[in-house]
Design an enzyme around this catalytic site. Sequence first.
Site, PDB file in Angstrom:
ATOM      1  CE  LYS A 158      -3.642   1.951   2.983  1.00  0.00           C
ATOM      2  NZ  LYS A 158      -4.329   1.754   4.274  1.00  0.00           N
ATOM      3  CG  ASN A 213      11.683  -7.130  19.331  1.00  0.00           C
ATOM      4  OD1 ASN A 213      10.934  -7.863  19.964  1.00  0.00           O
ATOM      5  ND2 ASN A 213      11.562  -5.812  19.318  1.00  0.00           N
ATOM      6  CE1 TYR A 225       2.127  -5.423  14.841  1.00  0.00           C
ATOM      7  CE2 TYR A 225       3.211  -6.028  16.902  1.00  0.00           C
ATOM      8  CZ  TYR A 225       3.074  -6.157  15.529  1.00  0.00           C
ATOM      9  OH  TYR A 225       3.899  -7.027  14.841  1.00  0.00           O
ATOM     10  CE  LYS A 281       1.261  -9.476  12.759  1.00  0.00           C
ATOM     11  NZ  LYS A 281       1.395  -9.499  11.271  1.00  0.00           N
ATOM     12  CB  THR A 284       1.702   2.696   5.105  1.00  0.00           C
ATOM     13  OG1 THR A 284       2.841   1.912   5.518  1.00  0.00           O
ATOM     14  CG2 THR A 284       0.526   1.773   4.806  1.00  0.00           C
ATOM     15  CB  THR A 306       4.533 -10.645  16.148  1.00  0.00           C
ATOM     16  OG1 THR A 306       5.351 -10.145  17.215  1.00  0.00           O
ATOM     17  CG2 THR A 306       3.089 -10.291  16.476  1.00  0.00           C
ATOM     18  CG  ASP A 307       8.193 -12.014  20.036  1.00  0.00           C
ATOM     19  OD1 ASP A 307       7.616 -10.973  19.652  1.00  0.00           O
ATOM     20  OD2 ASP A 307       9.335 -11.998  20.538  1.00  0.00           O
ATOM     21  CD  GLU A 308       4.978  -6.702  20.296  1.00  0.00           C
ATOM     22  OE1 GLU A 308       3.890  -6.219  20.663  1.00  0.00           O
ATOM     23  OE2 GLU A 308       5.966  -6.012  20.023  1.00  0.00           O
ATOM     24  NE  ARG A 318      10.000  -5.905  23.349  1.00  0.00           N
ATOM     25  CZ  ARG A 318       9.412  -5.697  24.527  1.00  0.00           C
ATOM     26  NH1 ARG A 318       9.797  -6.383  25.600  1.00  0.00           N
ATOM     27  NH2 ARG A 318       8.432  -4.816  24.651  1.00  0.00           N
TER      28      ARG A 318
HETATM   29  P1  NAD Z   1       6.924  -2.434   8.340  1.00  0.00           P
HETATM   30  O1  NAD Z   1       5.998  -1.524   9.083  1.00  0.00           O
HETATM   31  O2  NAD Z   1       8.335  -2.046   8.129  1.00  0.00           O
HETATM   32  O3  NAD Z   1       6.323  -2.749   6.891  1.00  0.00           O
HETATM   33  C1  NAD Z   1       4.974  -3.003   6.681  1.00  0.00           C
HETATM   34  C2  NAD Z   1       4.724  -2.934   5.162  1.00  0.00           C
HETATM   35  O4  NAD Z   1       3.348  -3.279   4.932  1.00  0.00           O
HETATM   36  C3  NAD Z   1       4.945  -1.557   4.554  1.00  0.00           C
HETATM   37  O5  NAD Z   1       5.629  -1.680   3.341  1.00  0.00           O
HETATM   38  C4  NAD Z   1       3.532  -1.031   4.327  1.00  0.00           C
HETATM   39  O6  NAD Z   1       3.441  -0.118   3.248  1.00  0.00           O
HETATM   40  C5  NAD Z   1       2.782  -2.325   4.050  1.00  0.00           C
HETATM   41  N1  NAD Z   1       1.359  -2.241   4.351  1.00  0.00           N
HETATM   42  C6  NAD Z   1       0.769  -1.758   5.480  1.00  0.00           C
HETATM   43  N2  NAD Z   1      -0.574  -1.840   5.386  1.00  0.00           N
HETATM   44  C7  NAD Z   1      -0.838  -2.405   4.181  1.00  0.00           C
HETATM   45  C8  NAD Z   1      -2.035  -2.773   3.514  1.00  0.00           C
HETATM   46  N3  NAD Z   1      -3.223  -2.551   4.063  1.00  0.00           N
HETATM   47  N4  NAD Z   1      -1.943  -3.339   2.284  1.00  0.00           N
HETATM   48  C9  NAD Z   1      -0.737  -3.544   1.701  1.00  0.00           C
HETATM   49  N5  NAD Z   1       0.432  -3.200   2.293  1.00  0.00           N
HETATM   50  C10 NAD Z   1       0.385  -2.660   3.516  1.00  0.00           C
HETATM   51  O7  NAD Z   1       6.808  -3.822   9.095  1.00  0.00           O
HETATM   52  P2  NAD Z   1       7.933  -4.938   9.359  1.00  0.00           P
HETATM   53  O8  NAD Z   1       8.661  -4.594  10.578  1.00  0.00           O
HETATM   54  O9  NAD Z   1       8.644  -5.190   8.104  1.00  0.00           O
HETATM   55  O10 NAD Z   1       6.978  -6.177   9.719  1.00  0.00           O
HETATM   56  C11 NAD Z   1       6.506  -7.034   8.681  1.00  0.00           C
HETATM   57  C12 NAD Z   1       5.639  -8.118   9.299  1.00  0.00           C
HETATM   58  O11 NAD Z   1       6.395  -8.860  10.245  1.00  0.00           O
HETATM   59  C13 NAD Z   1       4.428  -7.577  10.062  1.00  0.00           C
HETATM   60  O12 NAD Z   1       3.357  -8.443   9.816  1.00  0.00           O
HETATM   61  C14 NAD Z   1       4.849  -7.649  11.522  1.00  0.00           C
HETATM   62  O13 NAD Z   1       3.745  -7.814  12.356  1.00  0.00           O
HETATM   63  C15 NAD Z   1       5.729  -8.885  11.499  1.00  0.00           C
HETATM   64  N6  NAD Z   1       6.789  -8.951  12.519  1.00  0.00           N
HETATM   65  C16 NAD Z   1       7.671  -7.900  12.650  1.00  0.00           C
HETATM   66  C17 NAD Z   1       8.719  -8.013  13.554  1.00  0.00           C
HETATM   67  C18 NAD Z   1       9.719  -6.884  13.718  1.00  0.00           C
HETATM   68  O14 NAD Z   1      10.542  -6.947  14.623  1.00  0.00           O
HETATM   69  N7  NAD Z   1       9.711  -5.869  12.883  1.00  0.00           N
HETATM   70  C19 NAD Z   1       8.863  -9.168  14.322  1.00  0.00           C
HETATM   71  C20 NAD Z   1       7.936 -10.203  14.168  1.00  0.00           C
HETATM   72  C21 NAD Z   1       6.918 -10.087  13.240  1.00  0.00           C
HETATM   73  O1  DAU Z   2       8.537  -8.739  19.189  1.00  0.00           O
HETATM   74  C1  DAU Z   2       8.227  -8.580  17.839  1.00  0.00           C
HETATM   75  C2  DAU Z   2       7.746  -7.165  17.627  1.00  0.00           C
HETATM   76  O2  DAU Z   2       8.897  -6.335  17.735  1.00  0.00           O
HETATM   77  C3  DAU Z   2       7.079  -6.950  16.275  1.00  0.00           C
HETATM   78  O3  DAU Z   2       5.916  -7.737  16.224  1.00  0.00           O
HETATM   79  C4  DAU Z   2       6.733  -5.471  16.070  1.00  0.00           C
HETATM   80  O4  DAU Z   2       6.217  -5.260  14.769  1.00  0.00           O
HETATM   81  C5  DAU Z   2       7.996  -4.652  16.246  1.00  0.00           C
HETATM   82  O5  DAU Z   2       7.667  -3.280  16.174  1.00  0.00           O
HETATM   83  C6  DAU Z   2       8.663  -4.958  17.577  1.00  0.00           C
HETATM   84  O6  DAU Z   2       7.868  -4.471  18.691  1.00  0.00           O
HETATM   85  P1  DAU Z   2       8.553  -3.801  19.978  1.00  0.00           P
HETATM   86  O7  DAU Z   2       7.590  -2.948  20.642  1.00  0.00           O
HETATM   87  O8  DAU Z   2       9.256  -4.833  20.778  1.00  0.00           O
HETATM   88  O9  DAU Z   2       9.692  -2.946  19.207  1.00  0.00           O
HETATM   89  P2  DAU Z   2      10.210  -1.442  19.400  1.00  0.00           P
HETATM   90  O10 DAU Z   2      11.410  -1.304  18.532  1.00  0.00           O
HETATM   91  O11 DAU Z   2       9.132  -0.451  19.295  1.00  0.00           O
HETATM   92  O12 DAU Z   2      10.688  -1.481  20.914  1.00  0.00           O
HETATM   93  C7  DAU Z   2      11.679  -2.400  21.354  1.00  0.00           C
HETATM   94  C8  DAU Z   2      11.880  -2.157  22.841  1.00  0.00           C
HETATM   95  O13 DAU Z   2      12.474  -0.874  23.015  1.00  0.00           O
HETATM   96  C9  DAU Z   2      10.584  -2.123  23.632  1.00  0.00           C
HETATM   97  O14 DAU Z   2      10.805  -2.681  24.921  1.00  0.00           O
HETATM   98  C10 DAU Z   2      10.277  -0.632  23.759  1.00  0.00           C
HETATM   99  C11 DAU Z   2      11.651  -0.008  23.804  1.00  0.00           C
HETATM  100  N1  DAU Z   2      11.761   1.343  23.228  1.00  0.00           N
HETATM  101  C12 DAU Z   2      11.254   1.553  21.985  1.00  0.00           C
HETATM  102  C13 DAU Z   2      11.308   2.795  21.407  1.00  0.00           C
HETATM  103  C14 DAU Z   2      10.741   3.036  20.033  1.00  0.00           C
HETATM  104  C15 DAU Z   2      12.366   2.358  23.933  1.00  0.00           C
HETATM  105  O15 DAU Z   2      12.844   2.146  25.073  1.00  0.00           O
HETATM  106  N2  DAU Z   2      12.413   3.602  23.377  1.00  0.00           N
HETATM  107  C16 DAU Z   2      11.911   3.856  22.140  1.00  0.00           C
HETATM  108  O16 DAU Z   2      11.983   5.016  21.673  1.00  0.00           O
END
Ligand code: NAD
Ligand code: DAU
Length: 339
Positions: free
Chosen positions: A35, A179, A150, A154, A37, A126-128, A214
């Site tokens: 999309k 993460n 979130y 999920k 975003t 996700t593990d969350e 994490r």
């Molecule tokens: P991100 O936010 O970087 O990317 C999300 C992507 O999805 C973007 O390119 C966005 O444009 C697209 N998107 C959002 N809404 C959409 C829609 N309605 N239709 C089509 N595209 C859409 O996310 P990420 O960190 O790359 O995470 C990817 C997946 O992995 C997610 O499902 C997230 O829940 C999961 N996940 C992430 C982590 C992490 O640590 N980042 C860990 C475990 C699981």
């Molecule tokens: O565990 C998997 C998840 O990890 C994914 O499903 C999510 O998409 C991804 O965003 C991530 O979630 P978290 O909340 O764990 O990630 P974030 O990077 O936001 O935060 C990691 C840790 O750091 C969390 O304990 C919050 C803390 N944090 C985060 C931010 C952004 C801070 O202390 N300061 C900050 O500014």
Amino acid sequence: MKNYLVTGGLGFIGSNFVRYILTEDETVKVINLDKMTYAGNPENLKDIEHNENYSFVKGDICDRDLVEKIFSDQKIDVVINFAAESHVDRSIEDAAGFIKTDIEGVWNLLEKSKKYGVERFIQISTDEVYGTIAKGSSDESYPLLPSNPYSASKAGGDRLAYSYFVTHKIPVIVTRASNNYGCYQYPEKMIPLFITNALEGQKLPVYGDGKQMRDWLNVIDHCDAIRFIIENGVPGETYNIAGNCEKMNIDVTEKILEILGLEKDLMSFIEDRPGHDRRYSLNADKLSLLGWKPKKQFHSALEETVLWYKNNENWWKRLKDEEFKEYYKKNYGYRMDIK
Ligand code: NAD
Ligand code: DAU
């Protein structure tokens, strides 16, 4: 050739996966539906744009006509659904987009997979979804107790996908990873935010006491695990994907500062995230028994990651100067420094 419909392929993990799979497997064609975003960035796949096995469709996974057209135009063999609203802090501000994409979007993709038939439907969860883990580790049968909008959305998508396996025999596999960190991660998430703030000489805003834990999984290991699961996973099963690297936020933060040769006083302890999960911890024995383990070492992979952000200022500076600036002001502006 196999056609993979990758959704969210312009985001952090999705773009790493598209690059990874096109490099590793010449028998795969990728159709990337995204999309665009704030988190979907075409620059993440600039080097892939002209690959003959790659095509891009701009659009929403919730759009029924568009997804129908994608499935009717070509045979889709595998769906890998990365598309999601992914940032916990944003879901606390406004959960609407999370419910829409992370539940309704999954439903739309499942419906089309039911209608046209697929070999595999990989739902990236996700593990969350397990919520905070006080003691021990969560295996795949651990109760789901998501604690923020979130992770709750999920968990909805995760179980909805499973229900299509049980009810409609769609070959769904759910993955729950910890993460991720690595290149092309939007600088709202802790690791890229802290690296880029440090590079700009700004404070690193640590929530609460910084002792939340994490498990850190390098994004390339995650992509490798997903490929392994597509090839070896069993439909109807869920697989945890762990980095086997549990760390307190404060330790990760200090490590980033150490790599950059900066002082600890750049850390600023600020008001905690509401509903902040204290600890995630995955038991990934099931995937390990199937034959997959992470390969990257956290310390060297974190150094590589820091170096990537150092060498790719153009990529993140633009993001931080545009949409992110407003978001950052709104989300950190009101938080009190508690040190
Ligand atoms: P991100 O936010 O970087 O990317 C999300 C992507 O999805 C973007 O390119 C966005 O444009 C697209 N998107 C959002 N809404 C959409 C829609 N309605 N239709 C089509 N595209 C859409 O996310 P990420 O960190 O790359 O995470 C990817 C997946 O992995 C997610 O499902 C997230 O829940 C999961 N996940 C992430 C982590 C992490 O640590 N980042 C860990 C475990 C699981
Ligand atoms: O565990 C998997 C998840 O990890 C994914 O499903 C999510 O998409 C991804 O965003 C991530 O979630 P978290 O909340 O764990 O990630 P974030 O990077 O936001 O935060 C990691 C840790 O750091 C969390 O304990 C919050 C803390 N944090 C985060 C931010 C952004 C801070 O202390 N300061 C900050 O500014």
